[in-house]
Design a protein around this motif. Structure first.
Motif, PDB file in Angstrom:
ATOM      1  N   ASP A 127       3.289  14.162   9.353  1.00  0.00           N
ATOM      2  CA  ASP A 127       1.938  14.708   9.231  1.00  0.00           C
ATOM      3  C   ASP A 127       1.202  13.941   8.131  1.00  0.00           C
ATOM      4  N   LEU A 128       0.197  13.182   8.507  1.00  0.00           N
ATOM      5  CA  LEU A 128      -0.508  12.326   7.545  1.00  0.00           C
ATOM      6  C   LEU A 128      -1.290  13.132   6.513  1.00  0.00           C
ATOM      7  N   LEU A 129      -1.775  14.295   6.889  1.00  0.00           N
ATOM      8  CA  LEU A 129      -2.535  15.111   5.941  1.00  0.00           C
ATOM      9  C   LEU A 129      -1.607  15.793   4.938  1.00  0.00           C
ATOM     10  N   GLU A 130      -0.470  16.283   5.431  1.00  0.00           N
ATOM     11  CA  GLU A 130       0.483  16.977   4.550  1.00  0.00           C
ATOM     12  C   GLU A 130       1.390  16.003   3.806  1.00  0.00           C
ATOM     13  N   GLY A 131       1.556  14.804   4.335  1.00  0.00           N
ATOM     14  CA  GLY A 131       2.425  13.814   3.697  1.00  0.00           C
ATOM     15  C   GLY A 131       3.901  14.121   3.828  1.00  0.00           C
ATOM     16  N   SER A 132       4.278  14.829   4.901  1.00  0.00           N
ATOM     17  CA  SER A 132       5.665  15.252   5.086  1.00  0.00           C
ATOM     18  C   SER A 132       6.083  15.132   6.552  1.00  0.00           C
ATOM     19  N   PHE A 133       7.405  15.156   6.764  1.00  0.00           N
ATOM     20  CA  PHE A 133       7.967  15.126   8.117  1.00  0.00           C
ATOM     21  C   PHE A 133       8.159  16.552   8.630  1.00  0.00           C
ATOM     22  N   TYR A 134       7.904  16.722   9.930  1.00  0.00           N
ATOM     23  CA  TYR A 134       8.019  18.055  10.518  1.00  0.00           C
ATOM     24  C   TYR A 134       8.714  17.989  11.878  1.00  0.00           C
ATOM     25  N   LYS A 135       9.313  19.134  12.234  1.00  0.00           N
ATOM     26  CA  LYS A 135      10.010  19.252  13.511  1.00  0.00           C
ATOM     27  C   LYS A 135       9.034  19.415  14.669  1.00  0.00           C
ATOM     28  N   LYS A 136       7.913  20.118  14.411  1.00  0.00           N
ATOM     29  CA  LYS A 136       6.931  20.390  15.454  1.00  0.00           C
ATOM     30  C   LYS A 136       5.590  19.775  15.096  1.00  0.00           C
ATOM     31  N   PRO A 137       4.805  19.348  16.085  1.00  0.00           N
ATOM     32  CA  PRO A 137       3.498  18.740  15.803  1.00  0.00           C
ATOM     33  C   PRO A 137       2.472  19.766  15.326  1.00  0.00           C
ATOM     34  N   SER A 138       1.544  19.311  14.526  1.00  0.00           N
ATOM     35  CA  SER A 138       0.420  20.139  14.081  1.00  0.00           C
ATOM     36  C   SER A 138      -0.858  19.561  14.669  1.00  0.00           C
TER      37      SER A 138
ATOM     38  N   LEU B 158       0.826  -1.209   0.000  1.00  0.00           N
ATOM     39  CA  LEU B 158       0.000   0.000   0.000  1.00  0.00           C
ATOM     40  C   LEU B 158       0.858   1.256   0.000  1.00  0.00           C
ATOM     41  N   LEU B 159       1.926   1.242   0.789  1.00  0.00           N
ATOM     42  CA  LEU B 159       2.793   2.410   0.859  1.00  0.00           C
ATOM     43  C   LEU B 159       3.430   2.698  -0.502  1.00  0.00           C
ATOM     44  N   ASN B 160       3.910   1.658  -1.170  1.00  0.00           N
ATOM     45  CA  ASN B 160       4.489   1.859  -2.495  1.00  0.00           C
ATOM     46  C   ASN B 160       3.432   2.191  -3.543  1.00  0.00           C
ATOM     47  N   LEU B 161       2.196   1.741  -3.325  1.00  0.00           N
ATOM     48  CA  LEU B 161       1.099   2.077  -4.236  1.00  0.00           C
ATOM     49  C   LEU B 161       0.874   3.582  -4.286  1.00  0.00           C
ATOM     50  N   THR B 162       1.119   4.283  -3.171  1.00  0.00           N
ATOM     51  CA  THR B 162       0.882   5.728  -3.153  1.00  0.00           C
ATOM     52  C   THR B 162       1.768   6.483  -4.143  1.00  0.00           C
ATOM     53  N   LYS B 163       2.870   5.870  -4.572  1.00  0.00           N
ATOM     54  CA  LYS B 163       3.707   6.501  -5.608  1.00  0.00           C
ATOM     55  C   LYS B 163       2.904   6.700  -6.884  1.00  0.00           C
ATOM     56  N   TYR B 164       2.057   5.724  -7.195  1.00  0.00           N
ATOM     57  CA  TYR B 164       1.297   5.760  -8.447  1.00  0.00           C
ATOM     58  C   TYR B 164      -0.023   6.500  -8.290  1.00  0.00           C
ATOM     59  N   LEU B 165      -0.430   6.736  -7.049  1.00  0.00           N
ATOM     60  CA  LEU B 165      -1.667   7.471  -6.791  1.00  0.00           C
ATOM     61  C   LEU B 165      -1.392   8.947  -6.500  1.00  0.00           C
ATOM     62  N   GLY B 166      -0.100   9.304  -6.358  1.00  0.00           N
ATOM     63  CA  GLY B 166       0.254  10.707  -6.266  1.00  0.00           C
ATOM     64  C   GLY B 166       0.454  11.266  -4.872  1.00  0.00           C
ATOM     65  N   PHE B 167       0.575  10.393  -3.845  1.00  0.00           N
ATOM     66  CA  PHE B 167       0.788  10.956  -2.504  1.00  0.00           C
ATOM     67  C   PHE B 167       1.793  10.140  -1.681  1.00  0.00           C
ATOM     68  N   TYR B 168       2.863   9.681  -2.329  1.00  0.00           N
ATOM     69  CA  TYR B 168       3.919   9.000  -1.577  1.00  0.00           C
ATOM     70  C   TYR B 168       4.553   9.990  -0.606  1.00  0.00           C
ATOM     71  N   PRO B 169       4.889   9.547   0.603  1.00  0.00           N
ATOM     72  CA  PRO B 169       5.460  10.464   1.595  1.00  0.00           C
ATOM     73  C   PRO B 169       6.693  11.209   1.088  1.00  0.00           C
ATOM     74  N   ASP B 170       6.749  12.503   1.402  1.00  0.00           N
ATOM     75  CA  ASP B 170       7.921  13.320   1.105  1.00  0.00           C
ATOM     76  C   ASP B 170       8.976  13.007   2.166  1.00  0.00           C
ATOM     77  N   THR B 171      10.082  12.423   1.741  1.00  0.00           N
ATOM     78  CA  THR B 171      11.113  11.979   2.688  1.00  0.00           C
ATOM     79  C   THR B 171      12.258  12.986   2.840  1.00  0.00           C
ATOM     80  N   SER B 172      12.041  14.219   2.378  1.00  0.00           N
ATOM     81  CA  SER B 172      13.115  15.219   2.402  1.00  0.00           C
ATOM     82  C   SER B 172      13.642  15.470   3.810  1.00  0.00           C
ATOM     83  N   PHE B 173      12.752  15.445   4.806  1.00  0.00           N
ATOM     84  CA  PHE B 173      13.157  15.747   6.186  1.00  0.00           C
ATOM     85  C   PHE B 173      12.832  14.548   7.089  1.00  0.00           C
ATOM     86  N   GLN B 174      13.301  13.394   6.676  1.00  0.00           N
ATOM     87  CA  GLN B 174      12.942  12.147   7.334  1.00  0.00           C
ATOM     88  C   GLN B 174      13.480  12.034   8.767  1.00  0.00           C
ATOM     89  N   ASN B 175      14.439  12.874   9.122  1.00  0.00           N
ATOM     90  CA  ASN B 175      14.999  12.817  10.475  1.00  0.00           C
ATOM     91  C   ASN B 175      14.151  13.578  11.494  1.00  0.00           C
TER      92      ASN B 175
END
Length: 239
Positions: free
Chosen positions: A162-173, A140-157
């Motif tokens: 954030d499940l809605l934004e699809g990205s990693f963040y330093k502070k919680p939302s 399912l996670l790899n399927l999101t690549k083809y559906l257009g919302f694979y997680p942005d791993t730019s700031f994986q550390n």
């Protein structure tokens, strides 16, 4: 228009006493729905009900009118004969779950060669390898690549995903988040292929929580997405 194409079956629903309505993802035209008249009683025809089990890979000769109505299939044959996908209990529970997830996630009625190739490869891999309890989550996670919302791993550390934004963040939302140990398990599946699955170690509660987060991710990014009814069966099989 008559067309010959490969197709992966998502679902088949009994219609009346003798017929099926089949939803399939085709290599040529994306998602299609077909009415198979009399297929449940026909013994000599070119269509057999056993061909239309979830995630069967077929080659079909179909009539596509492309008018938004149910199409028809004239002939069908098995393109990839499975060795264990429908006979192994663990794999079959994955098949039922993934078929439901695919049916709830893919709506495009147009060719998507990359997505079709991914589904072909993933199903072949599952068929020829021992069942792994993390396969469906990585699928399912790899399927999101083809559906257009694979997680942005730019700031994986960073400590929050954030499940809605699809990205990693330093502070919680205020959005749904993955954090703590759950985030560590989530990261283990990012960027790996199916061959690396034996290296991923999780216990049952961790796997179930991770899958729950991934399903929520789908729900947040796909309009009209319905939670799968087969999830309870899948969880029971992997207890």
């Amino acid at each position: 228009m008559q067309i010959t194409t490969k197709a992966i079956i998502f679902s088949s629903l009994k219609y009346g006493d003798t017929s099926l309505i089949v939803k399939a993802f085709t290599e040529s035209d994306g998602l299609k729905s077909y009415l198979l008249k009399g297929v449940l009683t026909s013994k000599k025809g070119k269509l057999k009900a056993a061909y239309f089990l979830p995630l069967m890979q077929l080659e079909i000769i179909a009539i596509h009118k492309n008018k938004g109505t149910l199409e028809s299939i004239r002939e069908a044959k098995v393109a990839v004969p499975y060795k264990s996908l429908h006979t192994n209990i663990a794999k079959n529970s994955m098949v039922l779950f993934l078929a439901e997830m695919l049916g709830n996630s893919i709506q495009e009625e147009e060719q998507n060669e990359g997505l079709f190739n991914y589904l072909e490869y993933a199903l072949y891999w599952l068929d020829v390898h021992a069942p792994n309890p993390n396969f469906h989550t990585l699928f399912l996670l790899n399927l999101t690549k083809y559906l257009g919302f694979y997680p942005d791993t730019s700031f994986q550390n960073q400590p929050y995903f954030d499940l809605l934004e699809g990205s990693f963040y330093k502070k919680p939302s205020l959005n749904p988040l993955i954090q703590g140990d759950d985030l560590d398990h989530f990261k283990r599946l990012l960027g790996i292929n199916f061959d690396a699955l034996p290296t991923v170690r999780m216990n049952k509660p961790q796997r179930q929580q991770l899958l729950k987060n991934v399903i929520l991710y789908f729900e947040l990014h796909l309009h009209g997405f319905r939670k799968p009814k087969s999830l309870a069966v899948l969880n029971a099989v992997f207890e």
